[in-house]
Design a protein around this motif. Structure first.
Motif, PDB file in Angstrom:
ATOM      1  N   THR A 435     -12.254 -33.568  22.271  1.00 23.11           N
ATOM      2  CA  THR A 435     -11.840 -34.064  23.593  1.00 23.11           C
ATOM      3  C   THR A 435     -12.019 -35.564  23.752  1.00 23.11           C
ATOM      4  OG1 THR A 435     -14.029 -33.623  24.545  1.00 23.11           O
ATOM      5  CG2 THR A 435     -12.385 -31.862  24.716  1.00 23.11           C
ATOM      6  N   ASN A 436     -12.747 -36.200  22.854  1.00 29.08           N
ATOM      7  CA  ASN A 436     -13.041 -37.629  22.973  1.00 29.08           C
ATOM      8  C   ASN A 436     -12.549 -38.368  21.740  1.00 29.08           C
ATOM      9  OD1 ASN A 436     -14.069 -40.186  23.326  1.00 29.08           O
ATOM     10  ND2 ASN A 436     -16.216 -39.548  23.503  1.00 29.08           N
ATOM     11  N   ALA A 437     -11.538 -39.187  21.916  1.00 28.86           N
ATOM     12  CA  ALA A 437     -10.962 -39.919  20.779  1.00 28.86           C
ATOM     13  C   ALA A 437     -11.959 -40.883  20.163  1.00 28.86           C
ATOM     14  CB  ALA A 437      -9.713 -40.684  21.227  1.00 28.86           C
ATOM     15  N   ASN A 438     -12.981 -41.290  20.916  1.00 28.17           N
ATOM     16  CA  ASN A 438     -13.969 -42.251  20.422  1.00 28.17           C
ATOM     17  C   ASN A 438     -15.256 -41.580  19.938  1.00 28.17           C
ATOM     18  OD1 ASN A 438     -12.344 -44.554  21.086  1.00 28.17           O
ATOM     19  ND2 ASN A 438     -12.913 -44.255  23.239  1.00 28.17           N
ATOM     20  N   ALA A 439     -15.244 -40.278  19.817  1.00 27.57           N
ATOM     21  CA  ALA A 439     -16.444 -39.557  19.376  1.00 27.57           C
ATOM     22  C   ALA A 439     -16.852 -39.982  17.973  1.00 27.57           C
ATOM     23  CB  ALA A 439     -16.197 -38.055  19.421  1.00 27.57           C
ATOM     24  N   ASN A 440     -18.153 -40.063  17.751  1.00 30.80           N
ATOM     25  CA  ASN A 440     -18.700 -40.433  16.441  1.00 30.80           C
ATOM     26  C   ASN A 440     -19.299 -39.183  15.799  1.00 30.80           C
ATOM     27  OD1 ASN A 440     -20.666 -41.218  14.383  1.00 30.80           O
ATOM     28  ND2 ASN A 440     -20.367 -43.320  15.096  1.00 30.80           N
ATOM     29  N   PRO A 441     -18.628 -38.584  14.812  1.00 33.74           N
ATOM     30  CA  PRO A 441     -19.109 -37.324  14.239  1.00 33.74           C
ATOM     31  C   PRO A 441     -20.535 -37.387  13.714  1.00 33.74           C
ATOM     32  CG  PRO A 441     -16.842 -37.707  13.584  1.00 33.74           C
ATOM     33  CD  PRO A 441     -17.298 -38.954  14.278  1.00 33.74           C
ATOM     34  N   GLN A 442     -20.888 -38.461  13.006  1.00 32.84           N
ATOM     35  CA  GLN A 442     -22.227 -38.533  12.431  1.00 32.84           C
ATOM     36  C   GLN A 442     -23.304 -38.611  13.519  1.00 32.84           C
ATOM     37  OE1 GLN A 442     -23.040 -38.495   8.822  1.00 32.84           O
ATOM     38  NE2 GLN A 442     -24.800 -37.753   9.999  1.00 32.84           N
ATOM     39  N   SER A 443     -23.068 -39.418  14.529  1.00 31.05           N
ATOM     40  CA  SER A 443     -24.050 -39.530  15.610  1.00 31.05           C
ATOM     41  C   SER A 443     -24.223 -38.201  16.343  1.00 31.05           C
ATOM     42  CB  SER A 443     -23.627 -40.618  16.598  1.00 31.05           C
ATOM     43  OG  SER A 443     -23.631 -41.891  15.976  1.00 31.05           O
ATOM     44  N   LEU A 444     -23.110 -37.527  16.583  1.00 28.65           N
ATOM     45  CA  LEU A 444     -23.171 -36.234  17.258  1.00 28.65           C
ATOM     46  C   LEU A 444     -23.973 -35.224  16.451  1.00 28.65           C
ATOM     47  CD1 LEU A 444     -19.472 -36.028  18.461  1.00 28.65           C
ATOM     48  CD2 LEU A 444     -21.480 -36.087  19.962  1.00 28.65           C
ATOM     49  N   LEU A 445     -23.741 -35.187  15.150  1.00 28.70           N
ATOM     50  CA  LEU A 445     -24.456 -34.230  14.308  1.00 28.70           C
ATOM     51  C   LEU A 445     -25.933 -34.594  14.172  1.00 28.70           C
ATOM     52  CD1 LEU A 445     -21.934 -33.428  11.428  1.00 28.70           C
ATOM     53  CD2 LEU A 445     -22.681 -31.928  13.276  1.00 28.70           C
ATOM     54  N   ASP A 446     -26.220 -35.884  14.075  1.00 30.36           N
ATOM     55  CA  ASP A 446     -27.626 -36.300  13.982  1.00 30.36           C
ATOM     56  C   ASP A 446     -28.397 -35.860  15.226  1.00 30.36           C
ATOM     57  OD1 ASP A 446     -27.303 -37.454  11.497  1.00 30.36           O
ATOM     58  OD2 ASP A 446     -27.036 -39.490  12.279  1.00 30.36           O
ATOM     59  N   GLN A 447     -27.804 -36.065  16.382  1.00 24.93           N
ATOM     60  CA  GLN A 447     -28.465 -35.686  17.632  1.00 24.93           C
ATOM     61  C   GLN A 447     -28.638 -34.168  17.713  1.00 24.93           C
ATOM     62  OE1 GLN A 447     -26.410 -36.937  21.174  1.00 24.93           O
ATOM     63  NE2 GLN A 447     -28.045 -36.276  22.540  1.00 24.93           N
ATOM     64  N   ALA A 448     -27.589 -33.425  17.345  1.00 27.05           N
ATOM     65  CA  ALA A 448     -27.667 -31.967  17.393  1.00 27.05           C
ATOM     66  C   ALA A 448     -28.704 -31.444  16.407  1.00 27.05           C
ATOM     67  CB  ALA A 448     -26.301 -31.369  17.093  1.00 27.05           C
ATOM     68  N   ALA A 449     -28.758 -32.017  15.216  1.00 24.79           N
ATOM     69  CA  ALA A 449     -29.728 -31.581  14.208  1.00 24.79           C
ATOM     70  C   ALA A 449     -31.151 -31.855  14.672  1.00 24.79           C
ATOM     71  CB  ALA A 449     -29.452 -32.273  12.879  1.00 24.79           C
ATOM     72  N   GLN A 450     -31.361 -33.003  15.299  1.00 25.59           N
ATOM     73  CA  GLN A 450     -32.689 -33.332  15.810  1.00 25.59           C
ATOM     74  C   GLN A 450     -33.132 -32.337  16.879  1.00 25.59           C
ATOM     75  OE1 GLN A 450     -32.950 -37.136  17.791  1.00 25.59           O
ATOM     76  NE2 GLN A 450     -35.161 -37.255  17.553  1.00 25.59           N
ATOM     77  N   GLN A 451     -32.227 -32.007  17.776  1.00 29.72           N
ATOM     78  CA  GLN A 451     -32.561 -31.072  18.852  1.00 29.72           C
ATOM     79  C   GLN A 451     -32.768 -29.663  18.309  1.00 29.72           C
ATOM     80  OE1 GLN A 451     -29.248 -31.673  21.499  1.00 29.72           O
ATOM     81  NE2 GLN A 451     -30.158 -33.487  22.453  1.00 29.72           N
ATOM     82  N   PHE A 452     -31.922 -29.247  17.365  1.00 26.54           N
ATOM     83  CA  PHE A 452     -32.072 -27.899  16.822  1.00 26.54           C
ATOM     84  C   PHE A 452     -33.305 -27.793  15.933  1.00 26.54           C
ATOM     85  CE2 PHE A 452     -30.966 -24.637  13.563  1.00 26.54           C
ATOM     86  CZ  PHE A 452     -31.082 -23.542  14.396  1.00 26.54           C
TER      87      PHE A 452
END
Length: 461
Positions: A435-452
């Protein structure tokens, strides 16, 4: 549940994927049970036994109930002295452990592929090693399926896999032909898949649609990760690994298809129910789905199955796809003769070729689907026997499924620790890149991995 004669193939996977299961009090109450000792069943020399099972179809499926009861009668005739009491008591991960501690769980419980590891850890399933290995076809289970019900520390067996699925690529064969693509040769690599999606898109048709809600975004992300050869968790389930180069490549592929190629649907936050409707109404050309969903596709959405094909998941170095399904586990409090009856019935009702032939014959005569490529949990001669038997009563275009049926991809089971919470965490990641053309895949995954990772750390404390 055998998808050839049950209205809802497998336990309701779509409902289960909505769980971000919190087992809480159920697990705590089980500690008292675990303290009592081993999960090995009590020794007994008594012959015969009466066993309860939780998988009786609901009363609003009278034909299925009738067939299930007929199978019980045939079993009891074939196994004198062994009796079955069937109940409609669907597995619920939020109550199972508390019910087990309270003595309210059946002798045989049909559950999900994701559940045995925790049950083994919590001493909540019986050791049935000798009974399982006494079945002549046990060695025919795909090794990845065997691992689901095996304690990696001891090699002991704690369940009987009943049926399974592999996620696959569904596609509209007519749209393939109209775009100049061979409908008998669906894409087998990521590059081909992306190129096909661009070729298939029109002003009214998207080349591809993806899930990103109700835990299904994380589920499909895991499947794509396996096609890339990546891992979601460490082998012991203690470390999140999905923020890897392979994970980033999955998100980048989908992001580029959505915003660079514009070959995906503009609307997002879909579930697989939405995808079935989009495919049936000719609004999308390709989706990822399990073959058992053809039942809903035909009867709920009135799809003409002749127009659709099933191929293997496109690959990018992983040579694999995600598998899931149902598995029977057995009550660790049950006596040995009762366990034998329960295991005998599960094997008879699911895999006795004579019983299956009756089920396929009845399914065909009652208009239910027979011949879908669903026998994925076995390999070799036994798998071929099951396929040959189903094809004898087929009423679906099996030739359209040959690209998948002839593939040799490995099956990889879902991650074993806090699976649904992980999927829920990754839903937001999938939503962002779609949904976001400016999304950063690596940053999103890093944040999700940290939370999980915090979830994993807490689960092991």
């Amino acid at each position: 549940m055998d998808s050839t004669f049950r209205k809802a193939p497998f336990l309701d996977r779509r409902d289960f994927l909505r769980y971000s299961a919190t087992l809480g009090a159920g697990l705590m109450s089980l500690e008292a049970l675990a303290a009592c000792g081993s999960t090995a069943p009590a020794a007994t020399t008594a012959s015969g036994g009466t066993a309860s099972i939780n998988s009786l179809p609901p009363t609003n499926e009278p034909d299925a109930v009738k067939e299930f009861n007929a199978t019980i009668q045939a079993f009891q005739k074939a196994y004198p002295g062994e009796k079955i009491i069937a109940k409609n008591d669907p597995y619920d991960p939020t109550t199972y452990f508390a019910k087990l501690a309270a003595g309210q769980v059946e002798d045989a419980t049909e559950s999900y592929f994701t559940e045995p590891p925790l049950m083994i850890q919590k001493h909540a399933a019986a050791d049935i090693t000798s009974l399982a290995k006494g079945w002549k076809y046990f060695a025919s289970y795909d090794p990845s399926i065997q691992s689901i019900i095996t304690d990696p520390a001891t090699g002991k067996i704690y369940g009987i896999p009943a049926d399974g699925y592999a996620l696959t690529l569904w596609y509209n064969r007519k749209m393939f032909s109209a775009a100049g693509l061979d409908p008998d040769k669906p894409p087998t690599t990521w590059d081909q898949f992306r190129a096909y999606a661009k070729e298939l898109k029109t002003a009214t048709v998207a080349g591809y649609a993806e899930t990103s809600a109700q835990n299904q975004g994380g589920w499909h992300f895991t499947n794509w990760m396996y096609t890339a050869g990546g891992d979601m968790q460490s082998a012991d389930g203690k470390k999140a690994l999905f923020n890897s180069a392979q994970g980033t490549s999955v998100l980048q592929l989908l992001h580029d298809m959505r915003f660079t190629d514009q070959s995906m649907t503009k609307q997002q936050l879909y579930t697989q129910t939405d995808l079935l409707q989009l495919l049936a109404t000719n609004k999308v050309a390709m989706v990822v789905m399990a073959p058992d969903e053809m039942t809903s596709f035909k009867f709920q959405y009135q799809a003409n199955l002749d127009n659709y094909g099933i191929g293997p998941m496109p690959q990018n170095g992983g040579n694999a796809s995600l598998t899931g399904g149902n598995v029977f586990v057995f009550n660790p409090k049950s006596a040995q003769n009762v366990l034998k009856t329960a295991v005998d019935f599960v094997l008879y009702s699911k895999f006795d070729l004579g019983a299956l032939e009756n089920q396929y014959k009845n399914a065909n005569s009652n208009g239910r689907l027979v011949g879908l490529p669903i026998n994925v949990i076995f390999v070799g001669e036994f798998r071929q026997k099951l396929n040959d038997l189903a094809n004898k009563y087929k009423n679906v275009p099996v030739q359209n499924y040959q690209p998948f049926a002839s593939s040799t991809l490995k099956l990889r089971a879902e991650p074993r620790n806090q699976t649904q919470k992980m999927y829920a965490q990754l839903d937001s990641v999938m939503q962002a890149v779609l949904t976001n053309a400016n999304a950063n895949p690596q940053s999103l995954l890093d944040q999700a991995a940290q939370q999980f990772q915090q979830v994993l750390d807490q689960s092991g404390s």
